[in-house]
Each structure stands twice: as C-alpha cells, then as structure tokens.
Write a protein that holds these residues in place. Structure first.
Motif, mmCIF file in Angstrom:
data_model
loop_
_atom_site.group_PDB
_atom_site.id
_atom_site.type_symbol
_atom_site.label_atom_id
_atom_site.label_comp_id
_atom_site.label_asym_id
_atom_site.label_seq_id
_atom_site.Cartn_x
_atom_site.Cartn_y
_atom_site.Cartn_z
ATOM 1 N N VAL A 94 7.114 -12.214 -4.210
ATOM 2 C CA VAL A 94 6.183 -11.237 -5.029
ATOM 3 C C VAL A 94 5.903 -11.822 -6.489
ATOM 4 O O VAL A 94 6.752 -12.473 -7.111
ATOM 5 C CB VAL A 94 6.953 -9.894 -5.140
ATOM 6 C CG1 VAL A 94 6.351 -8.857 -5.999
ATOM 7 C CG2 VAL A 94 7.189 -9.381 -3.850
ATOM 8 N N ARG A 95 4.700 -11.499 -7.102
ATOM 9 C CA ARG A 95 4.281 -12.088 -8.178
ATOM 10 C C ARG A 95 3.460 -11.198 -9.092
ATOM 11 O O ARG A 95 3.150 -11.289 -10.178
ATOM 12 C CB ARG A 95 3.191 -13.409 -8.020
ATOM 13 C CG ARG A 95 3.806 -14.485 -7.448
ATOM 14 C CD ARG A 95 5.031 -15.145 -8.083
ATOM 15 N NE ARG A 95 5.730 -16.173 -7.648
ATOM 16 C CZ ARG A 95 6.841 -16.216 -6.955
ATOM 17 N NH1 ARG A 95 7.440 -14.946 -6.910
ATOM 18 N NH2 ARG A 95 7.343 -17.451 -6.409
ATOM 19 N N GLY A 96 3.747 -9.772 -8.420
ATOM 20 C CA GLY A 96 2.920 -8.420 -9.500
ATOM 21 C C GLY A 96 3.453 -7.433 -8.963
ATOM 22 O O GLY A 96 4.248 -7.164 -7.813
ATOM 23 N N VAL A 97 3.221 -6.195 -9.711
ATOM 24 C CA VAL A 97 3.622 -4.958 -9.495
ATOM 25 C C VAL A 97 2.464 -4.083 -9.452
ATOM 26 O O VAL A 97 1.393 -4.252 -10.410
ATOM 27 C CB VAL A 97 4.678 -4.369 -10.435
ATOM 28 C CG1 VAL A 97 4.467 -4.313 -11.693
ATOM 29 C CG2 VAL A 97 5.239 -3.175 -9.894
ATOM 30 N N ARG A 98 2.269 -2.869 -8.635
ATOM 31 C CA ARG A 98 0.963 -2.364 -8.530
ATOM 32 C C ARG A 98 1.456 -0.940 -9.079
ATOM 33 O O ARG A 98 2.179 -0.389 -8.581
ATOM 34 C CB ARG A 98 0.604 -2.266 -7.080
ATOM 35 C CG ARG A 98 -1.132 -1.815 -6.886
ATOM 36 C CD ARG A 98 -1.367 -1.577 -5.522
ATOM 37 N NE ARG A 98 -2.785 -1.559 -5.110
ATOM 38 C CZ ARG A 98 -3.353 -0.939 -4.241
ATOM 39 N NH1 ARG A 98 -2.619 -0.584 -3.367
ATOM 40 N NH2 ARG A 98 -4.898 -0.933 -4.112
ATOM 41 N N PHE A 99 0.242 -0.555 -9.821
ATOM 42 C CA PHE A 99 0.369 0.967 -10.262
ATOM 43 C C PHE A 99 -0.852 1.461 -9.742
ATOM 44 O O PHE A 99 -2.119 1.139 -10.027
ATOM 45 C CB PHE A 99 0.406 0.892 -11.939
ATOM 46 C CG PHE A 99 1.280 0.160 -12.513
ATOM 47 C CD1 PHE A 99 2.751 0.163 -11.893
ATOM 48 C CD2 PHE A 99 1.056 -0.053 -13.861
ATOM 49 C CE1 PHE A 99 3.679 -0.551 -12.468
ATOM 50 C CE2 PHE A 99 2.297 -0.491 -14.502
ATOM 51 C CZ PHE A 99 3.431 -0.874 -13.826
ATOM 52 N N ASN A 100 -0.977 2.763 -9.191
ATOM 53 C CA ASN A 100 -2.053 3.500 -8.464
ATOM 54 C C ASN A 100 -2.218 4.907 -9.140
ATOM 55 O O ASN A 100 -1.210 5.777 -9.266
ATOM 56 C CB ASN A 100 -1.575 3.603 -6.758
ATOM 57 C CG ASN A 100 -2.879 3.872 -6.031
ATOM 58 O OD1 ASN A 100 -3.551 4.941 -6.511
ATOM 59 N ND2 ASN A 100 -2.843 3.611 -4.846
ATOM 60 N N ALA A 159 0.876 -1.012 0.088
ATOM 61 C CA ALA A 159 -0.093 -0.007 -0.034
ATOM 62 C C ALA A 159 0.992 1.295 -0.019
ATOM 63 O O ALA A 159 2.184 1.105 0.372
ATOM 64 C CB ALA A 159 -0.898 -0.023 1.171
ATOM 65 N N THR A 160 0.121 2.202 -0.323
ATOM 66 C CA THR A 160 1.048 3.694 -0.708
ATOM 67 C C THR A 160 1.571 4.264 0.789
ATOM 68 O O THR A 160 2.925 4.898 0.624
ATOM 69 C CB THR A 160 0.247 4.667 -1.299
ATOM 70 O OG1 THR A 160 -0.987 5.006 -0.276
ATOM 71 C CG2 THR A 160 -0.511 4.364 -2.289
ATOM 72 N N CYS A 161 1.185 3.878 1.947
ATOM 73 C CA CYS A 161 1.523 4.405 3.100
ATOM 74 C C CYS A 161 3.126 3.899 3.295
ATOM 75 O O CYS A 161 3.898 4.513 4.143
ATOM 76 C CB CYS A 161 0.913 3.908 4.539
ATOM 77 S SG CYS A 161 0.732 2.251 4.433
ATOM 78 N N HIS A 162 3.594 2.680 2.720
ATOM 79 C CA HIS A 162 4.884 2.317 2.859
ATOM 80 C C HIS A 162 5.539 2.513 1.555
ATOM 81 O O HIS A 162 6.885 2.379 1.587
ATOM 82 C CB HIS A 162 5.118 0.618 3.113
ATOM 83 C CG HIS A 162 4.619 0.413 4.361
ATOM 84 N ND1 HIS A 162 5.700 0.653 5.497
ATOM 85 C CD2 HIS A 162 3.804 -0.641 5.254
ATOM 86 C CE1 HIS A 162 5.351 0.234 6.567
ATOM 87 N NE2 HIS A 162 4.019 -0.660 6.460
ATOM 88 N N LEU A 219 -4.062 9.766 -3.244
ATOM 89 C CA LEU A 219 -3.009 8.865 -2.638
ATOM 90 C C LEU A 219 -1.790 8.780 -3.272
ATOM 91 O O LEU A 219 -0.956 8.278 -2.356
ATOM 92 C CB LEU A 219 -3.509 7.260 -2.684
ATOM 93 C CG LEU A 219 -5.012 6.797 -1.908
ATOM 94 C CD1 LEU A 219 -5.332 5.323 -2.386
ATOM 95 C CD2 LEU A 219 -4.941 7.004 -0.365
ATOM 96 N N VAL A 220 -1.588 9.238 -4.303
ATOM 97 C CA VAL A 220 -0.159 9.256 -5.046
ATOM 98 C C VAL A 220 -0.184 10.388 -5.908
ATOM 99 O O VAL A 220 -1.029 10.845 -6.226
ATOM 100 C CB VAL A 220 0.047 7.805 -5.841
ATOM 101 C CG1 VAL A 220 0.078 6.719 -4.725
ATOM 102 C CG2 VAL A 220 -1.058 7.785 -6.797
ATOM 103 N N ASP A 221 1.275 10.699 -6.173
ATOM 104 C CA ASP A 221 1.359 11.992 -7.233
ATOM 105 C C ASP A 221 1.428 11.219 -8.583
ATOM 106 O O ASP A 221 1.510 9.874 -8.744
ATOM 107 C CB ASP A 221 2.879 12.412 -6.780
ATOM 108 C CG ASP A 221 2.812 13.175 -5.389
ATOM 109 O OD1 ASP A 221 1.873 13.666 -5.006
ATOM 110 O OD2 ASP A 221 3.903 13.069 -5.052
ATOM 111 N N ASP A 222 1.009 12.074 -9.541
ATOM 112 C CA ASP A 222 0.910 11.696 -10.874
ATOM 113 C C ASP A 222 2.372 11.002 -11.291
ATOM 114 O O ASP A 222 3.648 11.595 -10.788
ATOM 115 C CB ASP A 222 0.954 12.750 -11.831
ATOM 116 C CG ASP A 222 -0.821 13.180 -11.881
ATOM 117 O OD1 ASP A 222 -1.507 12.335 -11.443
ATOM 118 O OD2 ASP A 222 -1.009 14.392 -12.046
ATOM 119 N N THR A 223 2.165 9.844 -11.980
ATOM 120 C CA THR A 223 3.576 9.326 -12.923
ATOM 121 C C THR A 223 3.213 9.345 -14.065
ATOM 122 O O THR A 223 2.037 8.644 -14.487
ATOM 123 C CB THR A 223 3.465 7.744 -12.049
ATOM 124 O OG1 THR A 223 3.807 7.847 -10.637
ATOM 125 C CG2 THR A 223 4.783 7.207 -12.862
#
Length: 300
Positions: free
Chosen positions: A122-128, A78-81, A133-137
């Motif tokens: 780990v078996r995946g990567v998350r894009f938020n 999650a984004t808090c970490h 919650l997150v800054d633009d990427t």
C-alpha cells in the motif's frame, strides 16, 4: 460481448470480453486506478456499504491487465469493502510485485496496522467525499490520518465532485505531501473544458504543485456516451497542462453502472486522444505512476 446481465442490486457486470485495443500502450504501462471486489464468499462486503457490487476477483483483473497490454496495476480500496482491506492485500500479495495499493483506514488505525499495509504494498490512503457512497467524516479526521501516513511516504487520494470543490479545497491546502484527485474532480462536462467551473480546478492545480489528477472515468462523466467525445477535452487539457502530474486508469470493474457498461478496450483506445504524443503517453502511463508507486525502481 454482452453487458445485459445484472449483478447484485441491479448493477451491470463488467464487460467480460472487451475488444483488443488498437492502441498499443508503452512497455511498463500502469493501470493506475482499478479495484477488486470479493469474491464475497471469501471477502464479505461491508455491512455499512451503500451498494453491493458484482464479484470482481483479482484473477480477472490480472487477466485484463495482460490482455490490454499493461504491466502493472494500482488497486484502490472501494467503499463496498469499507475499512477492511483484506481483499486488496490479498491481491497485492499474489501480484508478484506488479501491483500497489491505496487503502481506506479509520482514525483508530494502529501504527502496526499501517506498517503491515505498507509491507503489503500500500502506498496511499483514500478519502471519499461523495455523500451517496459514504457518511460525512470531519475534515480534522482526514488531516490526522494524512499526518500519520506521512512517515511511510504515502500520498492521499481524494474523491469528490466538482460542486464540492469549494468545500474540499481548503482541506487540500492543509494536507501534507502529494494529493491525487480521482476522475478529474468529476467535472460537469456540459459546462465545457474551457468554462469557469473547470477553470477553478485548473487554478487549484496551478496553485498547489502537490496535487496530481487521474484522467479517468469517461463512462461516469459522459452525457453523450461512447466514444466519450464530451469528456476527451477535459482529460486532454489536464494531460497537456500538467504532464508530470497525471495518471490514467480503467476503473475496472466499473461499479454502480446501471445503464451503460464500458468496454475496457475502448477506454484504452481513448489514450492517444487525450495524450497525443509518445512523450505524453510515456509520462501518463509509465513515468508518473512509477514515480508515485514504484520509486525504488526509478533510475537516479
């Protein structure tokens, strides 16, 4: 049970004494979306975080897993970490192989770092894409990361809201491999499961056979509140339309909840309402998550 205690920044703490579910999940069932937070004294939260959650350590998650009758977990960063996946990796290392992970990485992640995450489970990567919650990427960054994790056999998890679908959909069409959409694409449940907005999400899944979806988080989508009657039709439609591409998860410990904290036993009892047959329940809770996260254990 009490959910009146407020945690950091006024957020509710998870329900410490959920009801025992009336619904008995099938043997080998997977909670395919949950988190671990902290403890902050050991795994500090990211300085750039948009919220500070209540500590929710691995020990409590695994106790909940057993109490609800599940066999395995998929733990999502999650984004808090932020991009520090240490708490996630630590939970995977002590799960006795009963947990897999979805990490968050940046464009600067190295191949040895990716390999280490893969060895950890780990078996995946998350894009938020949730701006609160997150800054633009830039989308090009996500594309490069997705390409880099393909040799590992990882998939991509995406988190967006229904109003952002038109912006995100072109990127999804360019991403390689499997894509898992969090929380049904966060539909506006006031517009109806048969309405034109949700129809656009259904059409996206029909066009792109690589897209899977988690039928999770009624507590975040509801307007009417428990027992989440306004959310059930959305999840039911997805499960019955795409039975081989759906996953379910508790979303424990339900971060950022300010007014209503769900009981995870009540959430588990929703499963037969959205997956009304044993075959649908088996696919949702066992076959599909095993295909995605433990394929080496699947029968040929």
């Amino acid at each position: 049970m009490s959910v009146s205690d407020l945690g950091a920044a006024g957020y509710l703490s998870y329900c410490a004494t959920p009801k025992r579910p009336d619904f008995r999940v099938p043997e080998g069932a997977v909670d395919a979306h949950c988190h671990v937070f902290g403890p902050a004294t050991r795994f500090p939260f990211a300085p750039e975080r948009k919220y500070t959650p209540v500590d929710a350590p691995k020990e409590q998650l695994f106790r909940l897993r057993d109490y609800l009758g599940f066999s395995r977990n998929v733990i999502v960063q999650a984004t808090c970490h932020g991009r520090n996946n240490d708490a996630l990796v630590d939970a995977l290392a002590t799960s006795d192989g009963r947990a897999r992970g979805v990490a968050v990485v940046g464009a600067d992640v190295t191949d040895p770092e990716l390999d280490a995450l893969d060895r950890a489970g780990v078996r995946g990567v998350r894009f938020n894409f949730l701006k609160r919650l997150v800054d633009d990427t830039p989308h090009a960054v996500f594309e490069r990361i997705a390409q880099r994790v393909q040799p590992l056999g990882w998939h991509v998890v995406v988190y967006f809201e229904a109003q952002d679908l038109a912006t995100v959909a072109p990127l999804l069409g360019r991403l390689p491999g499997r894509i898992v959409v969090d929380h049904m694409g966060r539909p506006d449940v006031t517009k109806g499961a048969d309405g034109p907005e949700f129809a656009r999400f259904i059409e996206l899944m029909e066009r792109n056979q690589q897209i899977w979806v988690k039928v999770s988080c009624p507590e975040r989508l509801t307007v009417s509140g428990p027992p989440y009657d306004d959310v059930v039709p959305f999840a039911h439609r997805l499960v019955t339309t795409f039975p081989d591409r759906v996953l379910w998860g508790t979303d424990w410990p339900h971060p950022n909840m300010e007014t209503h904290m769900p009981d995870d036993g009540v959430l588990t009892d929703l499963i037969p309402r959205i997956a009304p047959t044993e075959s649908l329940q088996q696919a949702l809770l066992v076959t599909n998550p095993m295909r995605l996260y433990w394929p080496e254990e699947m029968q040929p």
